[in-house]
Design an enzyme around this catalytic site. Structure first.
Site, PDB file in Angstrom:
ATOM      1  N   TYR A 155       0.845  -1.187   0.000  1.00  0.00           N
ATOM      2  CA  TYR A 155       0.000   0.000   0.000  1.00  0.00           C
ATOM      3  C   TYR A 155       0.888   1.247   0.000  1.00  0.00           C
ATOM      4  O   TYR A 155       1.533   1.579   1.000  1.00  0.00           O
ATOM      5  CB  TYR A 155      -0.934   0.037   1.210  1.00  0.00           C
ATOM      6  CG  TYR A 155      -1.925  -1.106   1.282  1.00  0.00           C
ATOM      7  CD1 TYR A 155      -2.244  -1.878   0.174  1.00  0.00           C
ATOM      8  CD2 TYR A 155      -2.554  -1.417   2.484  1.00  0.00           C
ATOM      9  CE1 TYR A 155      -3.161  -2.921   0.246  1.00  0.00           C
ATOM     10  CE2 TYR A 155      -3.469  -2.457   2.573  1.00  0.00           C
ATOM     11  CZ  TYR A 155      -3.760  -3.206   1.450  1.00  0.00           C
ATOM     12  OH  TYR A 155      -4.659  -4.243   1.541  1.00  0.00           O
ATOM     13  N   HIS A 173      -0.264 -12.178   0.662  1.00  0.00           N
ATOM     14  CA  HIS A 173      -1.247 -11.313   0.011  1.00  0.00           C
ATOM     15  C   HIS A 173      -1.775 -11.922  -1.283  1.00  0.00           C
ATOM     16  O   HIS A 173      -2.957 -11.806  -1.596  1.00  0.00           O
ATOM     17  CB  HIS A 173      -0.588  -9.955  -0.266  1.00  0.00           C
ATOM     18  CG  HIS A 173      -1.531  -8.808  -0.335  1.00  0.00           C
ATOM     19  ND1 HIS A 173      -1.116  -7.502  -0.292  1.00  0.00           N
ATOM     20  CD2 HIS A 173      -2.884  -8.753  -0.450  1.00  0.00           C
ATOM     21  CE1 HIS A 173      -2.160  -6.702  -0.378  1.00  0.00           C
ATOM     22  NE2 HIS A 173      -3.237  -7.432  -0.471  1.00  0.00           N
ATOM     23  N   SER A 178     -13.186  -5.312   1.362  1.00  0.00           N
ATOM     24  CA  SER A 178     -14.184  -4.626   0.528  1.00  0.00           C
ATOM     25  C   SER A 178     -15.603  -5.140   0.802  1.00  0.00           C
ATOM     26  O   SER A 178     -16.357  -5.443  -0.131  1.00  0.00           O
ATOM     27  CB  SER A 178     -13.851  -4.762  -0.959  1.00  0.00           C
ATOM     28  OG  SER A 178     -12.657  -4.088  -1.270  1.00  0.00           O
ATOM     29  N   PRO A 179     -16.005  -5.235   2.080  1.00  0.00           N
ATOM     30  CA  PRO A 179     -17.350  -5.738   2.373  1.00  0.00           C
ATOM     31  C   PRO A 179     -18.452  -4.776   1.928  1.00  0.00           C
ATOM     32  O   PRO A 179     -19.622  -5.159   1.908  1.00  0.00           O
ATOM     33  CB  PRO A 179     -17.339  -5.910   3.895  1.00  0.00           C
ATOM     34  CG  PRO A 179     -16.338  -4.903   4.364  1.00  0.00           C
ATOM     35  CD  PRO A 179     -15.271  -4.893   3.314  1.00  0.00           C
ATOM     36  N   LEU A 180     -18.064  -3.553   1.559  1.00  0.00           N
ATOM     37  CA  LEU A 180     -19.027  -2.580   1.062  1.00  0.00           C
ATOM     38  C   LEU A 180     -18.897  -2.391  -0.450  1.00  0.00           C
ATOM     39  O   LEU A 180     -19.323  -1.369  -0.994  1.00  0.00           O
ATOM     40  CB  LEU A 180     -18.844  -1.242   1.786  1.00  0.00           C
ATOM     41  CG  LEU A 180     -19.196  -1.276   3.278  1.00  0.00           C
ATOM     42  CD1 LEU A 180     -18.790   0.013   3.961  1.00  0.00           C
ATOM     43  CD2 LEU A 180     -20.678  -1.538   3.468  1.00  0.00           C
ATOM     44  N   GLY A 181     -18.312  -3.389  -1.123  1.00  0.00           N
ATOM     45  CA  GLY A 181     -18.203  -3.310  -2.566  1.00  0.00           C
ATOM     46  C   GLY A 181     -17.424  -2.093  -3.037  1.00  0.00           C
ATOM     47  O   GLY A 181     -17.850  -1.397  -3.955  1.00  0.00           O
ATOM     48  N   ARG A 182     -16.281  -1.851  -2.386  1.00  0.00           N
ATOM     49  CA  ARG A 182     -15.435  -0.681  -2.695  1.00  0.00           C
ATOM     50  C   ARG A 182     -16.235   0.616  -2.615  1.00  0.00           C
ATOM     51  O   ARG A 182     -16.066   1.539  -3.402  1.00  0.00           O
ATOM     52  CB  ARG A 182     -14.770  -0.846  -4.058  1.00  0.00           C
ATOM     53  CG  ARG A 182     -13.914  -2.110  -4.127  1.00  0.00           C
ATOM     54  CD  ARG A 182     -13.073  -2.210  -5.367  1.00  0.00           C
ATOM     55  NE  ARG A 182     -12.338  -3.476  -5.374  1.00  0.00           N
ATOM     56  CZ  ARG A 182     -11.199  -3.701  -4.726  1.00  0.00           C
ATOM     57  NH1 ARG A 182     -10.651  -2.740  -4.010  1.00  0.00           N
ATOM     58  NH2 ARG A 182     -10.610  -4.887  -4.785  1.00  0.00           N
ATOM     59  N   GLY A 183     -17.129   0.641  -1.622  1.00  0.00           N
ATOM     60  CA  GLY A 183     -17.937   1.825  -1.368  1.00  0.00           C
ATOM     61  C   GLY A 183     -19.210   1.918  -2.183  1.00  0.00           C
ATOM     62  O   GLY A 183     -20.084   2.726  -1.870  1.00  0.00           O
ATOM     63  N   PHE A 184     -19.341   1.079  -3.201  1.00  0.00           N
ATOM     64  CA  PHE A 184     -20.501   1.182  -4.092  1.00  0.00           C
ATOM     65  C   PHE A 184     -21.802   0.887  -3.344  1.00  0.00           C
ATOM     66  O   PHE A 184     -22.826   1.542  -3.576  1.00  0.00           O
ATOM     67  CB  PHE A 184     -20.342   0.218  -5.269  1.00  0.00           C
ATOM     68  CG  PHE A 184     -21.290   0.475  -6.401  1.00  0.00           C
ATOM     69  CD1 PHE A 184     -20.937   1.309  -7.446  1.00  0.00           C
ATOM     70  CD2 PHE A 184     -22.547  -0.111  -6.425  1.00  0.00           C
ATOM     71  CE1 PHE A 184     -21.814   1.565  -8.492  1.00  0.00           C
ATOM     72  CE2 PHE A 184     -23.436   0.132  -7.466  1.00  0.00           C
ATOM     73  CZ  PHE A 184     -23.063   0.978  -8.499  1.00  0.00           C
TER      74      PHE A 184
END
Length: 307
Positions: free
Chosen positions: A37, A103, A182-188
């Site tokens: 990162y 990773h 990404s449990p929020l779908g990359r914010g989508f």
């Protein structure tokens, strides 16, 4: 990750550190970073944030992703694993890492070599537990035969369901925890991104197939359906989506990322949101696994996933 790369201009580090401190104050205990990162910058940021509060944190970082000519690849030879660990310890400013992930799986290095190196790091006291990310069921089994796999970190959300079935069953058979990124779908799935204009020019999501024209609109219809369900419960669409992941089992520990204290508070509140069987059925109907339009990654990012 988002504090240092990928989701638009890098934030003010002091604001990021304040957000991490507020997370700890709210009872968050797991912090997740990686050597890749921003080429180690994020590990340094996390190290600064936990200075003086190390005993409050389960600290996770990763090794294994390498970039060549803009394409994502993987490396897992023993020399690289040990060198990466020492570098991460230095950047984080700690004497041990609680959970050290592979990773991505290196197709050119036997998994036995990589996990033999991880076992030696446990023996040396440099790491406490070892995990793996984005791995197939067969690879998980092969790694676990060398040294116990503590956790699998893979993408899992209402719009990414690939680990359901064989991979998830394997983890549960072997007693391996699951850490969805990404449990929020990359914010989508929060509904905050209403059009591509909402994304900064240098945001990585502009290059993801699910955000592409045509796919974006189809996927937004799912978010709209989730928002209606969320309004009925007096929560946000993001909270409902995150609670759905959390409800998949006591062995599931999602790691939503945010750069803002406001969204951090929303995410933490979602952890106490209880969903009934009827709620889960309604969510499943609003966001069926086969309704998502577009692949997870473009080809240049997909090559190292799921080995």
């Amino acid at each position: 990750m988002g504090m240092s790369q990928a989701y638009g201009v890098r934030d003010n580090d002091e604001e990021s550190i304040a957000t991490i401190h507020w997370a700890l104050d709210l009872g968050v205990t797991l912090l997740d970073t990686a050597n890749v990162y921003a080429n180690g910058v994020n590990e340094e940021l996390v190290g600064r944030a936990i200075a003086g509060r190390r005993d409050e944190v389960v600290l996770a970082t990763k090794f294994g992703i390498v970039w060549t000519d803009g394409a994502m690849g993987a490396r897992g030879d023993a020399e690289y694993v040990k060198k990466s660990c020492d570098e991460s310890l230095r950047r984080l400013g700690v004497d041990h890492i609680d959970l050290y992930y592979q990773h991505r799986v290196d197709p050119d290095t036997p998994i036995e070599e990589t996990w033999g190196a991880l076992a030696s790091l446990v023996e040396a006291g440099k790491i406490r537990y070892a995990g793996i990310s984005e791995a197939s069921a067969a690879t998980i089994r092969a790694a676990h035969a060398v040294h116990p796999v503590t956790a699998l970190q893979s993408e899992w959300s209402l719009w990414t369901r690939g680990i359901e079935g064989e991979i998830l069953d394997t983890c549960r058979e072997l007693g391996i925890g699951v850490v969805p990124f990404s449990p929020l779908g990359r914010g989508f799935l929060t509904g905050a991104v209403k059009s591509m204009a909402d994304l900064p020019e240098d945001d990585m999501r502009r290059g993801l197939p699910r955000f592409a024209e045509g796919n974006f609109e189809r996927n937004m219809a799912i978010v709209d359906a989730l928002r209606k369900l969320a309004e009925e419960k007096g929560v946000t669409a993001g909270q409902l989506a995150l609670a759905w992941v959390q409800a998949q089992g006591e062995d599931v520990v999602p790691i939503p990322g945010t750069k803002r204290r406001k969204y951090l508070e929303e995410n933490v509140a979602a952890a106490s949101l209880e969903l009934t069987a009827d709620d889960l059925a309604a969510i499943a109907a609003a966001a069926p696994a086969d309704a998502i339009a577009g692949e997870r990654y473009p080809e240049r990012l997909a090559r190292a996933a799921g080995k």
